[in-house]
Scaffold this motif. Structure first.
Motif, short mmCIF file in Angstrom:
data_model
loop_
_atom_site.label_atom_id
_atom_site.label_comp_id
_atom_site.label_asym_id
_atom_site.label_seq_id
_atom_site.Cartn_x
_atom_site.Cartn_y
_atom_site.Cartn_z
N LEU A 1 14.41 -60.07 5.68
CA LEU A 1 15.58 -59.64 6.45
C LEU A 1 15.50 -60.05 7.91
O LEU A 1 16.52 -60.25 8.56
N GLY A 2 14.27 -60.19 8.41
CA GLY A 2 14.10 -60.47 9.83
C GLY A 2 14.03 -61.94 10.19
O GLY A 2 13.97 -62.28 11.38
N VAL A 3 14.02 -62.83 9.18
CA VAL A 3 13.95 -64.26 9.48
C VAL A 3 15.14 -64.66 10.35
O VAL A 3 16.29 -64.45 9.99
N GLY A 4 14.84 -65.21 11.51
CA GLY A 4 15.88 -65.68 12.41
C GLY A 4 16.50 -64.59 13.27
O GLY A 4 17.32 -64.89 14.14
N THR A 5 16.14 -63.33 13.02
CA THR A 5 16.73 -62.24 13.81
C THR A 5 15.69 -61.47 14.63
O THR A 5 16.00 -60.97 15.72
N LEU A 6 14.46 -61.35 14.13
CA LEU A 6 13.43 -60.63 14.88
C LEU A 6 13.08 -61.40 16.15
O LEU A 6 12.95 -62.63 16.12
N ALA B 1 2.09 -58.88 4.23
CA ALA B 1 2.50 -58.59 2.85
C ALA B 1 1.52 -59.19 1.86
O ALA B 1 1.16 -58.57 0.84
N THR B 2 1.05 -60.41 2.16
CA THR B 2 0.08 -61.08 1.28
C THR B 2 -1.22 -60.30 1.21
O THR B 2 -1.81 -60.12 0.13
N ALA C 1 2.93 -53.91 0.68
CA ALA C 1 3.21 -55.34 0.46
C ALA C 1 4.71 -55.60 0.39
O ALA C 1 5.23 -56.51 1.03
N LEU C 2 5.41 -54.77 -0.38
CA LEU C 2 6.85 -54.98 -0.54
C LEU C 2 7.60 -54.65 0.75
O LEU C 2 8.58 -55.32 1.10
N GLY C 3 7.13 -53.65 1.48
CA GLY C 3 7.78 -53.31 2.74
C GLY C 3 7.71 -54.44 3.75
O GLY C 3 8.72 -54.81 4.37
N PHE C 4 6.53 -55.02 3.91
CA PHE C 4 6.39 -56.15 4.84
C PHE C 4 7.20 -57.35 4.36
O PHE C 4 7.80 -58.07 5.17
N VAL D 1 4.53 -59.81 -7.12
CA VAL D 1 4.99 -61.18 -7.36
C VAL D 1 6.16 -61.52 -6.44
O VAL D 1 6.43 -62.70 -6.16
N LEU D 2 6.83 -60.48 -5.93
CA LEU D 2 7.94 -60.72 -5.00
C LEU D 2 7.45 -61.25 -3.66
O LEU D 2 8.24 -61.85 -2.92
#
Length: 408
Positions: free
Chosen positions: A181-186, A257-258, A172-175, A282-283
Motif C-alpha cells: 500500500l505504501g509503494v510510491g506514497t510513503l 516481512a521476509t 509478516a503479513l502486516g509488513f 506465501v503472500l
C-alpha cells in the motif's frame, strides 16, 4: 546423559542446512559486486534477468528470520540475546572499519564527504547499525543490510517483552500489506533530510530512545519493561515508515516481512503453529514480485531466493555439502570483507575493460581465494573468540533477575 559438547554438535548438525544457505548467499553477493570491478561487460545482461545481490540478501534475511527469534526464545533472556548478538556483529564490524582505515592510509578516497561535515551523525548512526534508517551513508556498501537486521532484533525484543512474539505470521503479513500500500506514497528520509543539524538531532533522539527502551526492557519489570518495549517498537516502526533511504520504504518493509515470514516457517516446523497458518506467508514473496513489476531481474531474484530457502528447509534432515557449510561458517566475514578486496582491485585496474578478460578472470579467482583465506582467519581469531566470550558472559548470573516475558 549427553554432554554439552555433544548437544552443541547435534545442534550444529541440525543447523547445517542454514549454514549451507548462508554460504551460497555470501558467494552470490560477492559475484554481484565483482561485476563492477572485474566483469563490467556482464553486469547489465546478467542483472536484466537476475539480480544476484538481491537474491543473496533475501536468502540471508530468510535465514535470520528463521533462526534469530528462536535463539531469543530458547534462551528466554533478552540480556543473553543481546550479548550474543552484540558479540556476533560488532567484533567483525570493527575489523571491517580497520580495513577501511588501511585503504585510506593506502590512498583510497572512498569516504563520503559527510564524514568530514557530519562526523557525529555518521559515527553514531553506524555504531547503532541503523544508518540506513537515519539517512547516514554507509561506510561500506554492504553495511546497509545490517540496519534491517538491527531493526528486526529490536522489534523481536519488543515483541518478546510484550508477550506477542509468536505472532510471526501476522507480523509478516502486516509488513507486506503496508509495503504494497505504501509503494510510491510513503515518505523517504522525512525526518533526517534537511541539513546536518536536523540529521544530528534525529540520530541523537533515536539513540536516546533505543537506549532508554533497551535499559527498561533489560533492567525493569512489569509496566516499566512493557513501556520500554513500546518505546523501542514505536521508534523502529517510525523509522521504517518514514525515514528509510536505500532501498526505499516499500522494499525495506518487505525485508521485515521476509524476516518474519522466516520466523513463521520456523514455528510451523517446530509445531508451534499449523502449516496452514504459516502458509499465508506465501503472500510475502508475491508482494515482493508485485512491487518489482517491470524489473524482471528483481522478480527472478525474489522467487529464486524463496525457492532456495524452501528447498533447503525441505532437505534439512539430509547432510549438507561440507564445502557449503564451511562457507556458511565464514559467510559473515566473506560478506563484510569482500568489498575491501574489490576496492583494492580498482586501484590497480581503474578501467577493467582495458584489461584482457583472461587476466580479469584470473584476478577474480585470486580475489576469491584470498577472501576465503582471510575470512577463515577472521572467523577463527575474531568471530569464534567473540562467540566464546558471549557464552561465558551469558553463563554468568545477571546483576538483577530479568523479568519473564508475558505469555502469548
Amino acid at each position: 546423559m549427553p554432554t554439552i559438547l555433544e548437544a552443541e554438535q547435534r545442534t550444529r548438525r541440525r543447523m547445517d542446512w542454514l549454514d549451507a544457505l548462508r554460504g551460497i548467499a555470501a558467494v552470490v553477493v560477492v559475484f554481484e559486486h565483482a561485476f563492477k570491478f572485474l566483469l563490467p561487460e556482464a553486469r547489465l545482461p546478467v542483472k536484466a534477468v537476475f539480480e544476484p545481490g538481491w537474491y543473496g540478501v533475501t536468502v540471508f534475511f530468510l535465514v535470520s528470520g528463521y533462526i534469530v527469534p528462536a535463539s531469543l526464545e530458547r534462551q528466554g533472556s533478552v540480556r543473553a540475546f543481546w550479548i550474543s548478538r552484540f558479540l556476533r556483529l560488532y567484533p567483525l564490524f570493527g575489523v571491517c572499519v580497520a580495513g577501511v582505515a588501511l585503504l585510506m592510509a593506502a590512498g583510497w578516497d572512498g569516504l563520503h564527504v559527510w564524514w568530514g561535515a557530519r562526523p557525529i551523525s555518521m559515527a553514531l548512526g553506524h555504531l547503532m547499525m541503523l544508518q540506513n534508517l537515519l539517512y547516514v551513508p554507509n561506510l561500506v556498501n554492504v553495511l546497509w543490510t545490517l540496519s534491517y537486521e538491527m531493526a528486526f532484533y529490536l522489534l523481536v525484543t519488543a515483541m518478546f517483552s510484550l508477550g506477542v512474539h509468536r505472532r510471526s505470521t501476522a507480523g509478516a503479513l502486516g509488513f507486506a500489506v503496508v509495503a504494497v500500500l505504501g509503494v510510491g506514497t510513503l515518505p523517504v528520509t522525512l525526518l533526517s533530510a534537511g541539513g546536518s543539524g536536523r540529521m544530528l538531532t534525529v540520530v541523537l533522539v533515536v539513540a536516546t530512545l533505543v537506549a532508554v527502551g533497551l535499559t527498561a526492557v533489560l533492567r525493569g519489570s512489569g509496566v516499566v519493561r512493557q513501556a520500554g518495549a513500546v518505546v523501542i517498537g514505536i521508534t523502529v516502526l517510525g523509522l521504517l515508515a518514514v525515514n528509510q533511504s536505500y532501498p526505499g520504504p516499500g522494499q525495506g518493509l518487505l525485508i521485515l516481512a521476509t524476516m518474519f515470514a522466516g520466523t513463521a516457517l520456523y514455528r510451523a516446523e517446530r509445531g508451534e503453529i499449523s502449516w496452514r497458518q504459516a502458509g499465508w506467508v506465501v503472500l510475502v514473496p508475491l508482494a515482493g514480485i508485485w512491487s518489482a513489476r517491470g524489473e524482471f531481474g528483481f522478480q527472478m531474484a525474489i522467487a529464486a531466493a524463496w525457492i532456495t530457502f524452501i528447498t533447503g528447509m525441505t532437505l534439512r534432515h539430509r547432510k549438507a555439502p561440507r564445502a557449503l557449510t564451511g562457507l556458511g561458517l565464514i559467510s559473515y566475514s566473506i560478506y563484510l570483507l569482500h568489498p575491501l578486496l574489490l576496492e583494492g582491485v580498482e586501484r590497480f585496474w581503474p578501467e577493467p575493460l582495458a584489461v584482457p578478460l583472461s587476466r580479469r578472470l584470473l584476478a577474480l579467482a585470486g580475489v576469491m581465494g584470498l577472501l576465503f583465506g582471510l575470512s577463515t582467519l577472521t572467523w577463527r581469531f575474531v568471530e569464534v573468540p567473540a562467540q566464546r566470550l558471549g557464552k561465558r558472559l551469558i553463563s554468568r548470573k545477571p546483576p538483577l533477575k530479568e523479568a519473564p516475558a508475558m505469555r502469548s
